[in-house]
Design an enzyme around this catalytic site. Structure first.
Site, mmCIF file in Angstrom:
data_model
loop_
_atom_site.group_PDB
_atom_site.id
_atom_site.type_symbol
_atom_site.label_atom_id
_atom_site.label_comp_id
_atom_site.label_asym_id
_atom_site.label_seq_id
_atom_site.Cartn_x
_atom_site.Cartn_y
_atom_site.Cartn_z
ATOM 1 N N HIS A 278 10.373 6.121 -2.253
ATOM 2 C CA HIS A 278 10.187 4.830 -2.912
ATOM 3 C C HIS A 278 9.221 3.997 -2.104
ATOM 4 O O HIS A 278 9.230 4.060 -0.879
ATOM 5 C CB HIS A 278 11.532 4.094 -3.027
ATOM 6 C CG HIS A 278 11.512 3.025 -4.057
ATOM 7 N ND1 HIS A 278 11.045 1.764 -3.787
ATOM 8 C CD2 HIS A 278 11.862 3.049 -5.359
ATOM 9 C CE1 HIS A 278 11.124 1.045 -4.892
ATOM 10 N NE2 HIS A 278 11.612 1.799 -5.866
ATOM 11 N N ASP B 173 16.325 7.211 -9.938
ATOM 12 C CA ASP B 173 16.156 8.239 -10.957
ATOM 13 C C ASP B 173 16.851 9.551 -10.610
ATOM 14 O O ASP B 173 16.966 10.435 -11.452
ATOM 15 C CB ASP B 173 14.651 8.524 -11.168
ATOM 16 C CG ASP B 173 13.960 7.352 -11.816
ATOM 17 O OD1 ASP B 173 14.546 6.780 -12.737
ATOM 18 O OD2 ASP B 173 12.845 7.003 -11.383
HETATM 19 N N1 ACO Z 1 8.396 14.705 -2.262
HETATM 20 C C1 ACO Z 1 7.649 15.136 -1.207
HETATM 21 N N2 ACO Z 1 6.883 14.337 -0.450
HETATM 22 C C2 ACO Z 1 6.864 13.037 -0.761
HETATM 23 C C3 ACO Z 1 7.589 12.497 -1.837
HETATM 24 C C4 ACO Z 1 8.386 13.376 -2.603
HETATM 25 N N3 ACO Z 1 9.118 12.943 -3.626
HETATM 26 N N4 ACO Z 1 7.380 11.174 -1.925
HETATM 27 C C5 ACO Z 1 6.529 10.871 -0.935
HETATM 28 N N5 ACO Z 1 6.197 11.986 -0.223
HETATM 29 C C6 ACO Z 1 5.363 12.063 0.980
HETATM 30 C C7 ACO Z 1 3.893 11.920 0.638
HETATM 31 O O1 ACO Z 1 3.285 13.168 0.437
HETATM 32 C C8 ACO Z 1 3.362 11.223 1.893
HETATM 33 O O2 ACO Z 1 3.273 12.177 2.918
HETATM 34 P P1 ACO Z 1 2.102 12.031 4.065
HETATM 35 O O3 ACO Z 1 2.391 10.732 4.763
HETATM 36 O O4 ACO Z 1 2.270 13.230 4.897
HETATM 37 O O5 ACO Z 1 0.792 12.012 3.298
HETATM 38 C C9 ACO Z 1 4.486 10.272 2.276
HETATM 39 O O6 ACO Z 1 5.689 10.912 1.774
HETATM 40 C C10 ACO Z 1 4.352 8.872 1.680
HETATM 41 O O7 ACO Z 1 4.227 9.013 0.254
HETATM 42 P P2 ACO Z 1 3.306 8.119 -0.669
HETATM 43 O O8 ACO Z 1 2.963 8.907 -1.891
HETATM 44 O O9 ACO Z 1 2.190 7.560 0.144
HETATM 45 O O10 ACO Z 1 4.304 6.954 -1.014
HETATM 46 P P3 ACO Z 1 4.134 5.896 -2.157
HETATM 47 O O11 ACO Z 1 4.846 4.700 -1.705
HETATM 48 O O12 ACO Z 1 2.687 5.758 -2.541
HETATM 49 O O13 ACO Z 1 4.859 6.576 -3.416
HETATM 50 C C11 ACO Z 1 6.558 7.321 -4.870
HETATM 51 C C12 ACO Z 1 6.155 6.311 -3.774
HETATM 52 C C13 ACO Z 1 5.523 7.313 -6.006
HETATM 53 C C14 ACO Z 1 7.901 6.904 -5.441
HETATM 54 C C15 ACO Z 1 6.655 8.735 -4.241
HETATM 55 O O14 ACO Z 1 7.653 8.752 -3.248
HETATM 56 C C16 ACO Z 1 6.911 9.817 -5.280
HETATM 57 O O15 ACO Z 1 5.963 10.357 -5.868
HETATM 58 N N6 ACO Z 1 8.223 10.168 -5.548
HETATM 59 C C17 ACO Z 1 8.542 11.134 -6.560
HETATM 60 C C18 ACO Z 1 8.518 10.486 -7.940
HETATM 61 C C19 ACO Z 1 9.673 9.533 -8.152
HETATM 62 O O16 ACO Z 1 10.818 9.845 -7.897
HETATM 63 N N7 ACO Z 1 9.339 8.346 -8.705
HETATM 64 C C20 ACO Z 1 10.328 7.318 -9.025
HETATM 65 C C21 ACO Z 1 10.187 6.156 -8.118
HETATM 66 S S1 ACO Z 1 11.453 4.982 -8.391
HETATM 67 C C22 ACO Z 1 11.005 4.221 -9.796
HETATM 68 O O17 ACO Z 1 9.891 4.035 -10.163
HETATM 69 C C23 ACO Z 1 12.071 3.808 -10.607
#
Ligand code: ACO
Length: 424
Positions: free
Chosen positions: A302, A359
């Site tokens: 998140h 979620d």
């Molecule tokens: N699985 C694996 N790796 C992940 C995940 C995941 N679900 N989420 C983040 N990471 C990793 C990224 O690859 C990144 O790694 P790095 O630092 O080595 O490059 C690091 O964690 C940070 O991730 P970002 O994508 O920069 O985080 P951001 O804040 O931009 O994204 C998000 C947040 C979109 C929720 C992300 O965690 C994600 O894609 N999660 C999966 C989708 C999801 O569950 N979305 C629902 C969110 S809650 C909502 O909207 C109600």
């Protein structure tokens, strides 16, 4: 002490600080470009405050979520979705009389104009219900033009809250080819929605209380979440003074994406895939950690929560309770719990502070309730609607609102002369 200093190319500039009621600190950069000629660069807006808001407070480090100051745990346990709608939109808890009157208004505005039924019929049955939700929400502006009169705006708010659930249920009925079930004035908000979803004209149907309770809880937990992607979209569109229906329709579209509200559908699809694959967790964990795989652990991570998502904690418990009350033994719940346990002990997830989000468990409850996967994100939209409306209203009434218009850093070609096609 109450200013921030910036040294840029040898010149010193001073900017005021802003402090929120929970002592969140911001540097006021509204005059940054005018004073320095530079802009701030913050793709994804992770460090950018786009507005001041009195609606929702989140502390991502401590796992705190409050609507209008009230902790989500208390609202989840003791309030109702209709009361939360009132709270978000009106900035106060209603008295018994106010609640009854609000509930009555929501009941008496649920019908859609009969002509609108034709909209649903013009979509292929395979249409994703989120496409129908967004298109029908904006179509309401054709039936209820927005006038500047605050009373009409308030009436349109009630209309949207009341009709959105009818639209959602009709979208579902259309997708399975069943007759639409009209709303009923003797049922409460959530019960009426479930009745429109699951009743058929050939027999009496009474909504099991466990379903009404479970959905009410889910809707409360989704009701607002400050400046997330869909809410920021609502504010962005509304900042041009577009009407509320248009602004909310844009929010529905933003919510649809799998990185936002679409994640609840993606979680179930992922759990089904793992189940089909014989429950090989490690394979999927490895894929999630491998950036080249393009796979993420859906329902994990998140932008704001870096410790735990309080909504996920409530839902994990609720999933156990609802499934046991319904007598359902869903192997996906076991897979989800095991996946969570493995991820929380894995250094990749621990270092990046990736925890289950709202979620992760919501889809398992929806599934147990008999709601099809395609409708999960619609459920999210139904819950988020009062938040979108409250945020739109706050933006609209805030004299400081300016049209949202970010800047960019241009990285394209510098000026060059046009060459006619035959000379190229
Ligand atoms: N699985 C694996 N790796 C992940 C995940 C995941 N679900 N989420 C983040 N990471 C990793 C990224 O690859 C990144 O790694 P790095 O630092 O080595 O490059 C690091 O964690 C940070 O991730 P970002 O994508 O920069 O985080 P951001 O804040 O931009 O994204 C998000 C947040 C979109 C929720 C992300 O965690 C994600 O894609 N999660 C999966 C989708 C999801 O569950 N979305 C629902 C969110 S809650 C909502 O909207 C109600």
């Amino acid at each position: 002490m109450d200013t921030a200093k910036l040294i840029l190319k040898g010149h010193e500039y001073e900017f005021p600080l802003i402090e929120g009621s929970e002592h969140e600190l911001a540097i006021d950069f509204t005059k940054l470009r005018a004073q320095t000629g530079a802009i701030s660069f913050d793709p994804g807006y992770g460090n950018t405050g786009s507005c001041m808001s009195e609606i929702t407070y989140i502390d991502g480090e401590k796992g705190i979520l409050r609507y209008r100051g009230y902790p989500i745990e208390q609202l989840a346990e003791r309030s109702s979705f209709v009361e939360v709608c009132y709270l978000l939109v009106n900035n106060k808890l209603p008295t018994a009389e106010e609640l009854a009157s609000f509930q009555q208004k929501l009941t008496y505005h649920t019908l859609l104009h009969e002509d609108m039924k034709k909209f649903f019929e013009s979509y292929p049955p395979s249409a994703h219900p989120m496409a129908i939700m967004s298109a029908t929400a904006i179509s309401l502006s054709a039936y209820y033009p927005e006038l500047l009169d605050p009373e009409i705006i308030d009436l349109n708010i009630v209309r949207l809250l009341a009709k959105f659930k009818t639209i959602a249920a009709y979208a579902y009925k259309r997708s399975i080819g069943q007759a639409y079930v009209y709303p009923r004035n003797d049922l409460g908000y959530t019960e009426d929605f479930l009745h429109m979803m699951f009743a058929v004209p050939t027999e009496d149907y009474v909504v099991p209380e466990v379903l009404t309770r479970a959905l009410d809880l889910l809707l409360i937990l989704h009701a607002d979440h400050e400046q997330n992607c869909s809410t920021s979209t609502v504010r962005m569109v509304g900042s041009s003074q577009a009407n509320m229906f248009a602004s909310v329709a844009a929010g529905v579209s933003a919510l649809w994406g799998p990185l936002h509200g679409g994640a609840n559908q993606a979680v179930i699809e992922m759990l089904q895939m793992i189940h089909k694959d014989g429950g090989d967790y490690q394979k999927y964990m490895n894929m999630a950690k491998d950036k080249d795989s393009g796979f993420r652990l859906m329902g994990f991570g998140h932008r704001v929560y870096k410790n735990f998502d309080p909504r996920a904690q409530i839902l994990k418990k609720a999933a156990d309770e609802v499934l046991s009350e319904l007598g359902i033994n869903d192997p996906l719940l076991e897979i989800a719990k095991n996946l969570e346990a493995i991820a929380l002990a894995d250094s990749y997830f621990v270092e990046r502070k990736l925890y289950p989000n709202v979620d992760f468990y919501s889809g398992i409850i929806y599934r147990a309730m008999g709601i099809p996967t395609d409708m999960f994100t619609v459920m999210f939209a139904l819950g988020r609607l009062p938040g979108w409306i409250a945020q739109w209203k706050e933006m609209r009434n805030d004299a400081a609102t300016r049209i949202n218009r970010p800047r960019q850093i241009y990285t394209g070609a510098t000026v060059r002369d046009y060459v006619p096609v035959k000379e190229r």
